[in-house]
Design a protein around this motif. Structure first.
Motif, PDB file in Angstrom:
ATOM      1  N   ASN A  98       0.836  -1.199   0.000  1.00  0.00           N
ATOM      2  CA  ASN A  98       0.000   0.000   0.000  1.00  0.00           C
ATOM      3  C   ASN A  98       0.869   1.246   0.000  1.00  0.00           C
ATOM      4  OD1 ASN A  98       0.606  -1.174   2.561  1.00  0.00           O
ATOM      5  ND2 ASN A  98      -0.665   0.375   3.563  1.00  0.00           N
ATOM      6  N   PRO A  99       0.631   2.168  -0.922  1.00  0.00           N
ATOM      7  CA  PRO A  99       1.453   3.384  -0.984  1.00  0.00           C
ATOM      8  C   PRO A  99       1.202   4.333   0.183  1.00  0.00           C
ATOM      9  CG  PRO A  99      -0.347   3.476  -2.565  1.00  0.00           C
ATOM     10  CD  PRO A  99      -0.366   2.101  -1.992  1.00  0.00           C
ATOM     11  N   ARG A 100       0.104   4.177   0.857  1.00  0.00           N
ATOM     12  CA  ARG A 100      -0.222   5.001   2.028  1.00  0.00           C
ATOM     13  C   ARG A 100      -0.948   4.125   3.039  1.00  0.00           C
ATOM     14  NH1 ARG A 100      -2.881   5.953  -2.377  1.00  0.00           N
ATOM     15  NH2 ARG A 100      -5.163   5.721  -2.450  1.00  0.00           N
ATOM     16  N   SER A 101      -0.989   4.590   4.275  1.00  0.00           N
ATOM     17  CA  SER A 101      -1.591   3.797   5.338  1.00  0.00           C
ATOM     18  C   SER A 101      -3.074   3.559   5.070  1.00  0.00           C
ATOM     19  CB  SER A 101      -1.426   4.516   6.685  1.00  0.00           C
ATOM     20  OG  SER A 101      -0.061   4.647   7.012  1.00  0.00           O
ATOM     21  N   LEU A 102      -3.531   2.372   5.422  1.00  0.00           N
ATOM     22  CA  LEU A 102      -4.950   2.061   5.289  1.00  0.00           C
ATOM     23  C   LEU A 102      -5.740   2.817   6.357  1.00  0.00           C
ATOM     24  CD1 LEU A 102      -4.788  -1.827   4.811  1.00  0.00           C
ATOM     25  CD2 LEU A 102      -4.902  -0.067   3.037  1.00  0.00           C
ATOM     26  N   GLN A 103      -6.854   3.379   5.945  1.00  0.00           N
ATOM     27  CA  GLN A 103      -7.724   4.098   6.878  1.00  0.00           C
ATOM     28  C   GLN A 103      -8.926   3.256   7.300  1.00  0.00           C
ATOM     29  OE1 GLN A 103      -6.662   7.169   8.044  1.00  0.00           O
ATOM     30  NE2 GLN A 103      -4.876   6.540   6.829  1.00  0.00           N
ATOM     31  N   VAL A 104      -9.334   2.364   6.414  1.00  0.00           N
ATOM     32  CA  VAL A 104     -10.474   1.476   6.671  1.00  0.00           C
ATOM     33  C   VAL A 104     -10.117   0.099   6.125  1.00  0.00           C
ATOM     34  CG1 VAL A 104     -12.170   3.352   6.547  1.00  0.00           C
ATOM     35  CG2 VAL A 104     -11.589   2.066   4.477  1.00  0.00           C
ATOM     36  N   GLU A 105     -10.901  -0.896   6.475  1.00  0.00           N
ATOM     37  CA  GLU A 105     -10.701  -2.211   5.899  1.00  0.00           C
ATOM     38  C   GLU A 105     -10.966  -2.171   4.400  1.00  0.00           C
ATOM     39  OE1 GLU A 105     -11.667  -5.289   9.584  1.00  0.00           O
ATOM     40  OE2 GLU A 105     -13.153  -5.011   7.999  1.00  0.00           O
ATOM     41  N   ARG A 106     -10.216  -2.968   3.672  1.00  0.00           N
ATOM     42  CA  ARG A 106     -10.389  -3.071   2.220  1.00  0.00           C
ATOM     43  C   ARG A 106     -10.696  -4.520   1.872  1.00  0.00           C
ATOM     44  NH1 ARG A 106      -7.328   1.493   0.277  1.00  0.00           N
ATOM     45  NH2 ARG A 106      -7.858   0.953  -1.865  1.00  0.00           N
TER      46      ARG A 106
END
Length: 236
Positions: A98-106
């Motif tokens: 992931n290029p950026r931190s996850l904010q929610v579940e995917r």
């Protein structure tokens, strides 16, 4: 240029036979260890053990698919192709990129498929086993475990039926069919999952003649296990 399944199989098994055509057959094939794969961002990867339940060696082809609502490529699978002996287990790794931190579940999907020689004396056929298509949940680092995310759904009435909203950071998985209450007639959700922040509109059966006061849903846990039904209130 994509490589044909026959060439992949020939290269991996070092088979000297000429592969002239491909015919599709079905078998028990590759069986994954669990019905759902969960990848924790804090760990960065996860593994799935897949057993070859057939009586002959086969190639295990593993791939990741996006759901229609989320087409960002976030997982690398390795190895994408591996020879697995009869009755043996292959470990497949899924690495989060992931290029950026996850904010929610995917939500993603993983597909396991076995490729093996068919029972043909000419050796000119391959057999594709049953495809195993499993959900993959990508969990943000630091996100608390929620064992009952379906209780966070918000249900409301619309001129044409109902709307369900998922305000939570969790993917909610549930059966497509549900029951508007009071009543006993089934209605259907558009699909069996609701992503974080999503709103889904649902048409109700024509037989629903009274205002829906609540809905009876049939949820599943993060790891894919069905649980007892849950009755959620419906607001105007």
């Amino acid at each position: 240029m994509p490589i044909s399944l026959s060439l992949l199989f020939k290269a991996a098994l070092l088979c000297p036979l000429a592969w002239l055509s491909i015919a599709i057959a079905h078998s028990a094939g590759m069986v994954p260890q669990t019905p759902v794969l969960v990848v924790e961002e804090g760990v960065g990867e996860a593994v799935m053990n897949v057993r070859n339940t057939d009586l002959h060696p086969a190639l295990l082809h593993s791939s990741v698919e996006n759901v229609e609502q989320d087409d960002e490529i976030l997982l690398l699978v390795t190895p994408p192709l591996a020879r697995v002996e009869a009755g043996s287990i292959q470990q497949v790794r899924f690495i989060l990129q992931n290029p950026r931190s996850l904010q929610v579940e995917r939500l993603k999907r993983v597909v396991f498929e076995g490729i093996a020689p068919a029972a043909d004396s000419s050796g000119a056929r391959v057999s594709l086993g049953i495809r195993q298509n499993l959900p993959v949940i990508l969990r943000p680092a630091g996100l608390a475990v929620e064992r009952e995310p379906w209780k966070r759904l918000s249900w409301s009435t619309t001129p044409g039926g109902l709307q369900v909203f998922n305000p939570s950071p969790y993917v909610v998985r549930l059966a497509k069919a549900f029951v508007p209450l009071p009543g006993s007639d089934m209605a259907n959700l558009p699909r069996t999952y609701i992503l974080p922040g999503e709103r889904l509109n649902i048409a109700l059966p024509l037989s629903t003649s009274v205002r829906t006061m609540s809905v009876r849903i049939y949820p599943a846990t993060t790891y894919g296990f069905s649980v007892e039904h849950f009755d959620a209130p419906v607001t105007r």
